[in-house]
Design a protein around this motif. Sequence first.
Motif, PDB file in Angstrom:
ATOM      1  N   PRO A   1      27.373  66.939  24.056  1.00  0.00           N
ATOM      2  CA  PRO A   1      26.722  66.665  25.346  1.00  0.00           C
ATOM      3  C   PRO A   1      25.827  65.429  25.305  1.00  0.00           C
ATOM      4  O   PRO A   1      25.795  64.659  26.280  1.00  0.00           O
ATOM      5  CB  PRO A   1      25.924  67.952  25.621  1.00  0.00           C
ATOM      6  CG  PRO A   1      25.997  68.793  24.402  1.00  0.00           C
ATOM      7  CD  PRO A   1      27.129  68.312  23.576  1.00  0.00           C
TER       8      PRO A   1
ATOM      9  N   LEU B   1      28.034  62.243  25.639  1.00  0.00           N
ATOM     10  CA  LEU B   1      28.512  62.012  27.008  1.00  0.00           C
ATOM     11  C   LEU B   1      27.368  61.563  27.911  1.00  0.00           C
ATOM     12  O   LEU B   1      27.543  60.678  28.762  1.00  0.00           O
ATOM     13  CB  LEU B   1      29.190  63.270  27.553  1.00  0.00           C
ATOM     14  CG  LEU B   1      30.476  63.664  26.808  1.00  0.00           C
ATOM     15  CD1 LEU B   1      30.927  65.070  27.216  1.00  0.00           C
ATOM     16  CD2 LEU B   1      31.603  62.665  27.086  1.00  0.00           C
ATOM     17  N   ASP B   2      26.206  62.155  27.732  1.00  0.00           N
ATOM     18  CA  ASP B   2      25.041  61.704  28.515  1.00  0.00           C
ATOM     19  C   ASP B   2      24.713  60.244  28.213  1.00  0.00           C
ATOM     20  O   ASP B   2      24.372  59.473  29.119  1.00  0.00           O
ATOM     21  CB  ASP B   2      23.816  62.576  28.204  1.00  0.00           C
ATOM     22  CG  ASP B   2      23.897  63.960  28.835  1.00  0.00           C
ATOM     23  OD1 ASP B   2      24.850  64.229  29.602  1.00  0.00           O
ATOM     24  OD2 ASP B   2      23.009  64.792  28.551  1.00  0.00           O
TER      25      ASP B   2
ATOM     26  N   GLU C   1      20.872  66.124  31.911  1.00  0.00           N
ATOM     27  CA  GLU C   1      20.557  64.695  31.933  1.00  0.00           C
ATOM     28  C   GLU C   1      21.793  63.824  32.088  1.00  0.00           C
ATOM     29  O   GLU C   1      21.745  62.609  31.874  1.00  0.00           O
ATOM     30  CB  GLU C   1      19.838  64.314  30.643  1.00  0.00           C
ATOM     31  CG  GLU C   1      18.506  65.007  30.492  1.00  0.00           C
ATOM     32  CD  GLU C   1      17.877  64.721  29.146  1.00  0.00           C
ATOM     33  OE1 GLU C   1      17.749  63.540  28.792  1.00  0.00           O
ATOM     34  OE2 GLU C   1      17.535  65.692  28.447  1.00  0.00           O
ATOM     35  N   GLY C   2      22.896  64.435  32.415  1.00  0.00           N
ATOM     36  CA  GLY C   2      24.130  63.681  32.557  1.00  0.00           C
ATOM     37  C   GLY C   2      25.295  64.647  32.502  1.00  0.00           C
ATOM     38  O   GLY C   2      25.109  65.871  32.418  1.00  0.00           O
ATOM     39  N   PRO C   3      26.510  64.121  32.521  1.00  0.00           N
ATOM     40  CA  PRO C   3      27.696  64.988  32.581  1.00  0.00           C
ATOM     41  C   PRO C   3      27.914  65.794  31.305  1.00  0.00           C
ATOM     42  O   PRO C   3      28.581  66.826  31.341  1.00  0.00           O
ATOM     43  CB  PRO C   3      28.844  64.001  32.821  1.00  0.00           C
ATOM     44  CG  PRO C   3      28.349  62.686  32.313  1.00  0.00           C
ATOM     45  CD  PRO C   3      26.867  62.685  32.555  1.00  0.00           C
ATOM     46  N   GLY C   4      27.361  65.314  30.184  1.00  0.00           N
ATOM     47  CA  GLY C   4      27.510  66.054  28.932  1.00  0.00           C
ATOM     48  C   GLY C   4      26.684  67.318  28.920  1.00  0.00           C
ATOM     49  O   GLY C   4      27.204  68.418  28.709  1.00  0.00           O
ATOM     50  N   SER C   5      25.398  67.187  29.183  1.00  0.00           N
ATOM     51  CA  SER C   5      24.538  68.374  29.183  1.00  0.00           C
ATOM     52  C   SER C   5      24.777  69.240  30.418  1.00  0.00           C
ATOM     53  O   SER C   5      24.385  70.410  30.445  1.00  0.00           O
ATOM     54  CB  SER C   5      23.062  67.982  29.064  1.00  0.00           C
ATOM     55  OG  SER C   5      22.729  66.953  29.954  1.00  0.00           O
TER      56      SER C   5
ATOM     57  N   LEU D   1      35.308  59.604  32.081  1.00  0.00           N
ATOM     58  CA  LEU D   1      34.546  59.896  33.302  1.00  0.00           C
ATOM     59  C   LEU D   1      33.078  59.523  33.136  1.00  0.00           C
ATOM     60  O   LEU D   1      32.453  58.988  34.062  1.00  0.00           O
ATOM     61  CB  LEU D   1      34.668  61.379  33.662  1.00  0.00           C
ATOM     62  CG  LEU D   1      36.005  61.811  34.259  1.00  0.00           C
ATOM     63  CD1 LEU D   1      36.094  63.340  34.294  1.00  0.00           C
ATOM     64  CD2 LEU D   1      36.189  61.256  35.667  1.00  0.00           C
ATOM     65  N   ALA D   2      32.505  59.811  31.981  1.00  0.00           N
ATOM     66  CA  ALA D   2      31.093  59.489  31.761  1.00  0.00           C
ATOM     67  C   ALA D   2      30.859  57.983  31.887  1.00  0.00           C
ATOM     68  O   ALA D   2      29.818  57.543  32.385  1.00  0.00           O
ATOM     69  CB  ALA D   2      30.646  59.998  30.391  1.00  0.00           C
ATOM     70  N   LEU D   3      31.846  57.209  31.470  1.00  0.00           N
ATOM     71  CA  LEU D   3      31.735  55.748  31.542  1.00  0.00           C
ATOM     72  C   LEU D   3      32.099  55.196  32.913  1.00  0.00           C
ATOM     73  O   LEU D   3      32.037  53.981  33.125  1.00  0.00           O
ATOM     74  CB  LEU D   3      32.649  55.106  30.489  1.00  0.00           C
ATOM     75  CG  LEU D   3      32.100  55.088  29.064  1.00  0.00           C
ATOM     76  CD1 LEU D   3      33.198  54.701  28.085  1.00  0.00           C
ATOM     77  CD2 LEU D   3      30.929  54.100  28.969  1.00  0.00           C
ATOM     78  N   GLY D   4      32.511  56.057  33.834  1.00  0.00           N
ATOM     79  CA  GLY D   4      32.856  55.588  35.173  1.00  0.00           C
ATOM     80  C   GLY D   4      34.317  55.218  35.336  1.00  0.00           C
ATOM     81  O   GLY D   4      34.727  54.793  36.414  1.00  0.00           O
TER      82      GLY D   4
ATOM     83  N   ASN E   1      36.493  63.447  29.513  1.00  0.00           N
ATOM     84  CA  ASN E   1      35.056  63.425  29.795  1.00  0.00           C
ATOM     85  C   ASN E   1      34.396  62.123  29.339  1.00  0.00           C
ATOM     86  O   ASN E   1      33.464  61.643  29.997  1.00  0.00           O
ATOM     87  CB  ASN E   1      34.373  64.647  29.177  1.00  0.00           C
ATOM     88  CG  ASN E   1      34.512  65.866  30.078  1.00  0.00           C
ATOM     89  OD1 ASN E   1      34.587  65.739  31.307  1.00  0.00           O
ATOM     90  ND2 ASN E   1      34.560  67.047  29.485  1.00  0.00           N
TER      91      ASN E   1
ATOM     92  N   VAL F   1      35.333  66.603  33.790  1.00  0.00           N
ATOM     93  CA  VAL F   1      36.710  67.003  34.051  1.00  0.00           C
ATOM     94  C   VAL F   1      36.804  68.509  34.246  1.00  0.00           C
ATOM     95  O   VAL F   1      36.152  69.279  33.532  1.00  0.00           O
ATOM     96  CB  VAL F   1      37.659  66.521  32.931  1.00  0.00           C
ATOM     97  CG1 VAL F   1      37.620  67.383  31.685  1.00  0.00           C
ATOM     98  CG2 VAL F   1      39.085  66.404  33.455  1.00  0.00           C
TER      99      VAL F   1
ATOM    100  N   SER G   1      26.766  53.545  31.577  1.00  0.00           N
ATOM    101  CA  SER G   1      27.556  53.153  32.744  1.00  0.00           C
ATOM    102  C   SER G   1      26.666  53.003  33.967  1.00  0.00           C
ATOM    103  O   SER G   1      26.987  52.256  34.890  1.00  0.00           O
ATOM    104  CB  SER G   1      28.657  54.183  33.023  1.00  0.00           C
ATOM    105  OG  SER G   1      28.148  55.296  33.719  1.00  0.00           O
TER     106      SER G   1
ATOM    107  N   ARG H   1      32.026  63.770  37.665  1.00  0.00           N
ATOM    108  CA  ARG H   1      32.088  63.041  36.393  1.00  0.00           C
ATOM    109  C   ARG H   1      32.356  63.973  35.213  1.00  0.00           C
ATOM    110  O   ARG H   1      32.198  63.593  34.056  1.00  0.00           O
ATOM    111  CB  ARG H   1      30.772  62.268  36.156  1.00  0.00           C
ATOM    112  CG  ARG H   1      30.454  61.258  37.245  1.00  0.00           C
ATOM    113  CD  ARG H   1      31.335  60.017  37.168  1.00  0.00           C
ATOM    114  NE  ARG H   1      30.938  59.089  36.148  1.00  0.00           N
ATOM    115  CZ  ARG H   1      30.106  58.053  36.338  1.00  0.00           C
ATOM    116  NH1 ARG H   1      29.585  57.820  37.520  1.00  0.00           N
ATOM    117  NH2 ARG H   1      29.824  57.246  35.359  1.00  0.00           N
TER     118      ARG H   1
ATOM    119  N   TYR I   1      27.110  57.987  29.909  1.00  0.00           N
ATOM    120  CA  TYR I   1      26.814  58.002  31.352  1.00  0.00           C
ATOM    121  C   TYR I   1      25.631  57.087  31.677  1.00  0.00           C
ATOM    122  O   TYR I   1      25.677  56.325  32.645  1.00  0.00           O
ATOM    123  CB  TYR I   1      26.522  59.438  31.765  1.00  0.00           C
ATOM    124  CG  TYR I   1      26.155  59.627  33.217  1.00  0.00           C
ATOM    125  CD1 TYR I   1      27.118  59.486  34.210  1.00  0.00           C
ATOM    126  CD2 TYR I   1      24.856  59.975  33.578  1.00  0.00           C
ATOM    127  CE1 TYR I   1      26.784  59.694  35.541  1.00  0.00           C
ATOM    128  CE2 TYR I   1      24.523  60.185  34.899  1.00  0.00           C
ATOM    129  CZ  TYR I   1      25.488  60.042  35.876  1.00  0.00           C
ATOM    130  OH  TYR I   1      25.163  60.243  37.195  1.00  0.00           O
TER     131      TYR I   1
END
Lengths: 272, 272, 272
Positions: free
Chosen positions: C254, C257-258, A247-251, C45-48, C42, A200, C264, A198, C261
């Motif tokens: 971050p 994006l979290d 805690e997710g793709p961002g962090s 992707l975070a949203l699926g 990103n 890139v 999603s 998730r 995520y």
Amino acid sequence: MSDKPVQELPDHIAATTFAEFREAKPLVHCLTNEVVQTFTANVLLALGASPAMVVDESEATQFAAIAGAVLINIGTLYPARGEAMLAAITSATRAGKPWVLDPVAVGALDYRTAFARGLLSLKPAAIRGNASEIMALAGRDARGRGVDSADESLAALPAARDLAQQTGAVVAVTGAVDYVTDGTRDYAVSGGHPLMTRVVGTGCALSAVVAAFCASSSGPKGDRLAAVATACRTMARAGEHAVAASEGPGSFVPAFLDALYRMSATNGADGG
Amino acid sequence: MSDKPVQELPDHIAATTFAEFREAKPLVHCLTNEVVQTFTANVLLALGASPAMVVDESEATQFAAIAGAVLINIGTLYPARGEAMLAAITSATRAGKPWVLDPVAVGALDYRTAFARGLLSLKPAAIRGNASEIMALAGRDARGRGVDSADESLAALPAARDLAQQTGAVVAVTGAVDYVTDGTRDYAVSGGHPLMTRVVGTGCALSAVVAAFCASSSGPKGDRLAAVATACRTMARAGEHAVAASEGPGSFVPAFLDALYRMSATNGADGG
Amino acid sequence: MSDKPVQELPDHIAATTFAEFREAKPLVHCLTNEVVQTFTANVLLALGASPAMVVDESEATQFAAIAGAVLINIGTLYPARGEAMLAAITSATRAGKPWVLDPVAVGALDYRTAFARGLLSLKPAAIRGNASEIMALAGRDARGRGVDSADESLAALPAARDLAQQTGAVVAVTGAVDYVTDGTRDYAVSGGHPLMTRVVGTGCALSAVVAAFCASSSGPKGDRLAAVATACRTMARAGEHAVAASEGPGSFVPAFLDALYRMSATNGADGG
């Protein structure tokens, strides 16, 4: 498909290979796609390697001979960039430097598929792709978008072995488990985490790390199979540490780069 | 090399210059390399400036006259982008707007070296590079890849002074200590942290900040030497705050942007 | 300007629309600007959703027919990329796939203004811009750089309605409050946070999310107005959660994006 399970990359080989890489601090000439350049550069820097994105055709010729290895990633291929890639490959080959192919989305799109197949005769040191890319590059039918399951990368291992034998490259099929083969010997690298899909560029950056490890193992005693497998393992281990800290793709992204940095500063492919 | 130590940029000059910059909120036209565009834009936004990456040759002509300053960074130079850069410089010059040169990897690669040297007669307001880049641009021998040591940037100061006198630019040689010169007067800017060299784009983004400070100091009373030195100091201070708040090069990036944002919101070049 | 207040997008419509989007996991072909590609990928992707940046003209033709929707963002337009955009639009249209226009800086620069106006006859499914961009695209005078105030986006709503009626697109004018219109019906989406204007690409990424929602609502029962408004609301809600969890524009990224995520993974457009 093979009858016996593929051997996991042994710890002591990973440790030795990582130590050589840390010592070498290779300079990697990256001709990669537009979307992942920053992340790729930061991954290499975190590991103590030096990235350089030199894209003009004449400069690519000059720089590929200076760099320790060249990465060719065709994710956003277009003709002018393709010419620079060919120039870099020619120059690297002449200088005895390894180059690595990341055949992004090969099989799905005609222009890049023809381009990537044309590169195979130019002797890549390594090829890193997901199951459908490796199967397409080996001339086998891939079915749809990859689901990155463990089964899928294992199912592509015979194609990877064929591709390795045809080209002389070490081939890595990555997924939930990565399989790395030189056509004769295979290693499995387990680990990593689905969250990495998730974000890139995790696969593209791995290919750059593969190039960096090929640079540091390009001497007469170098074991390129171990080098490519250790690159996969380094990224998988850092990914596990980062998922645990995020805690997710961002962090995940800052945590992943921090984990790679700690590895480069301390205890290598198992650190974190 | 000079016999007496170079004076550190005085606090009160940095404070005044930063206050002018905050007030001006300059619009910076960035023609920069592919790897650092996002980070560069985020650095300028965090500081309250406005970045715009306009790359088509005709649009570059139109936009450079509107912007407060133009940044030219040749890290991923190729001919079409080079034409857009020349168009932007010509237009900025005609409109009386400053332009800044970041001569990435000059000296190591022929095409960009010739291009960058050709730009020197077009009167950059400032030039920002590491020791080897500044020495190469001044026509002196640089030795290998820079180690970014304090000694190295100091050793390049005479070359920087020559370059400033030849071109009329304020020249910043950055490293563990930064030296900024107009050919007659010099400032030192100490601070920053080696971790910043493990994050792609910190130097490139500094050059964009230099351009932003040149925009806000381009009036008749503006002191361009102080402007460039204050840009260096702003980034060094933010870097120190960010290193203290982070665990590696990954978490450095968000912490660095947050630190710049706090500076822009509160107490300027020493804030955090 | 309308006499009665614009209705806020109702919760139950947002919830249903988000659930359809989550199910569809659309593949979005992004032809977007150089500065925001990583962040855009990103966000999707975070949203699926699945982003793909395919930029060669022949490949853009091939891929636009496969993708669920195409995003056209002209922030760093130049002729070769413009040709790829036209090829992608033609191909998407032939395949019955929606395409979305982000007219970055239209009105301020001549080349892109002519290009974007030329695209309007090619029937975008949606257009997303700030007040000055929408007004310029509708052929009205925009006054200077947008301040992104609530009043400003409301003031552009009549222009947005005209543009929607002329082109058949759903038009979103985004700002402190977003207004979304199909020329007849309007929704308001309040929320978000001014800090989002200090991070590059939040608007551009929203346009990619608009494209993703257009893909998942492109069936015969799809409500494109609801889809575009739900895209705006998703980003606004994630932005609010991220601002609450961050200390500036650096840590915002971050956290944002979290937050996407988590949406999603759980409870959709209101989650976090």
